[in-house]
Design an enzyme around this catalytic site. Structure first.
Site, short mmCIF file in Angstrom:
data_model
loop_
_atom_site.label_atom_id
_atom_site.label_comp_id
_atom_site.label_asym_id
_atom_site.label_seq_id
_atom_site.Cartn_x
_atom_site.Cartn_y
_atom_site.Cartn_z
N ASP A 1 0.86 -1.17 0.00
CA ASP A 1 0.00 0.00 0.00
C ASP A 1 0.90 1.23 0.00
OD1 ASP A 1 -1.67 2.14 0.57
OD2 ASP A 1 -2.84 1.07 2.08
N SER B 1 -0.80 14.60 -15.17
CA SER B 1 -2.08 14.60 -15.89
C SER B 1 -2.28 15.95 -16.56
CB SER B 1 -3.23 14.34 -14.90
OG SER B 1 -4.49 14.58 -15.52
N TYR C 1 -6.58 16.23 -6.46
CA TYR C 1 -5.88 15.51 -7.53
C TYR C 1 -5.07 16.48 -8.38
CZ TYR C 1 -5.28 12.44 -11.61
OH TYR C 1 -4.76 11.70 -12.65
N ALA D 1 -2.05 17.81 -6.47
CA ALA D 1 -1.01 16.79 -6.34
C ALA D 1 -0.26 16.59 -7.65
CB ALA D 1 -1.62 15.48 -5.87
N LYS D 2 -1.00 16.49 -8.73
CA LYS D 2 -0.36 16.26 -10.03
C LYS D 2 0.44 17.48 -10.48
CE LYS D 2 -1.66 12.03 -10.87
NZ LYS D 2 -0.65 10.95 -10.93
#
Length: 255
Positions: free
Chosen positions: A70, A149, A162, A165-166
Site C-alpha cells: 500500500d 495529468s 488531484y 497533487a499532479k
C-alpha cells in the site's frame, strides 16, 4: 497491425512500477516485459495482479514480480523499493504510476480526506523517489518517470486535490532532475489526457462524456494505455539519454 519500437537497452533493466495491477500500469508491466526487462510492481489489488502476472508470462515468456504494498504506508513503500537493491541489484527505472482521481467538493472535503488524496497522488511518488535515489546515485545512473495529468493544465471541477497533487509532481520532477543530474539520474514527467482504462470507462468516461471529449481534441479516437506506455518505454531507454526535467503531454491535442 501497428508495429512498435524495440529498445535493446531495456533488456534486463530492472523496472519498478507503482500501482501496476490495472489500467495504464498493467499495460506498462506487459510492455516492459516484452522488451525483456526485469519488471517488479506493487499494488493492493492482489487478484488482478496475479491474473496480470499469469497473462504476461504466457504472452511474453517473462513473468513480472508482484508485491502487495500500500503506497500510503510510506515505511512499507520505502522498504519495498530499498529491498530491490539486494534482490535484483538495484532499480534502473522507477515509474511512479499510482494515482486515484476520485472527485470531491472543494468546500466539503475535510482535512483527513485532503491528506488521503495527497497521500496517494503526491506523497507516494516523492517517497518512492527518496527510496530509489540513493541506489541510483551509488550506481551513477538511473531513471525516474512520474505520471502527472493534463488536468493540471485544464483544471477540471471537483478535483482540487488531484489537480494540486499532479501539479506538484511537475515541479518535483524539475527539482530532482536538476539536483541529481550530476549522478546520471534522469527525471521526466508524462501528462496523459483522458485514457480509456477500464476504471475510467466504468466511472467517468461515459458515451456522453466521450462525445464532449472528441469535440475538444485534434485527433479523433480514444486514448489507450498503450500510447502512454510507449512514451514510458522511450523515456526509459537509452534512446532518450539526454532528456531530463521535461514534461510530455499525450492528449490527442486536447491542450
Amino acid at each position: 497491425m501497428a508495429q512498435y519500437a524495440n529498445y535493446p537497452s531495456l533488456k534486463d533493466k530492472v523496472i519498478c512500477i507503482t500501482g501496476g495491477a490495472t489500467g495504464i500500469g498493467a499495460v506498462m508491466v506487459e510492455q516492459f516485459c516484452l522488451q525483456g526487462s526485469k519488471v517488479v510492481f506493487n499494488d493492493i489489488a492482489d487478484k488482478e495482479a496475479e491474473i496480470l502476472c499469469d497473462k504476461v508470462e504466457k504472452s511474453t515468456g517473462n513473468r513480472p514480480l508482484y508485491q502487495h504494498v500500500d503506497v500510503t504506508d510510506i515505511d512499507a513503500l520505502k522498504a519495498f523499493i530499498t529491498s530491490l537493491e539486494s534482490s535484483l541489484g538495484g532499480v534502473d527505472v522507477l515509474i511512479n504510476n499510482v494515482a486515484n482521481d476520485q472527485r470531491h467538493s472543494p468546500l466539503e472535503i475535510d482535512p483527513e480526506g485532503w491528506r488521503a488524496c495527497l497521500a496517494v497522488n503526491l506523497d507516494a511518488s516523492f517517497f518512492a523517489c527518496q527510496a530509489v535515489i540513493p541506489q541510483m546515485r551509488k550506481a551513477r545512473k538511473g531513471n525516474i518517470i512520474n505520471l502527472s495529468s493534463i488536468n493540471v493544465l485544464i483544471g477540471p471541477k471537483q478535483m482540487p486535490g488531484y489537480v494540486a497533487a499532479k501539479s506538484a509532481l511537475n515541479g518535483l520532477g524539475k527539482s530532482l532532475a536538476n539536483q541529481y543530474g550530476e549522478y546520471g539520474i534522469r527525471v521526466n514527467t508524462i501528462l496523459p489526457g483522458w485514457v480509456a482504462t477500464d476504471k475510467q470507462m466504468t466511472l467517468w468516461l461515459t458515451p456522453e462524456a466521450d462525445r464532449e471529449w472528441q469535440k475538444s481534441v485534434a485527433l479523433r479516437g480514444q486514448l489507450q494505455p498503450l500510447q502512454i506506455a510507449n512514451m514510458a518505454l522511450f523515456l526509459a531507454a537509452d534512446d532518450s539519454e539526454m532528456i531530463t526535467g521535461q514534461q510530455f503531454i499525450i492528449d490527442a491535442g486536447r491542450t
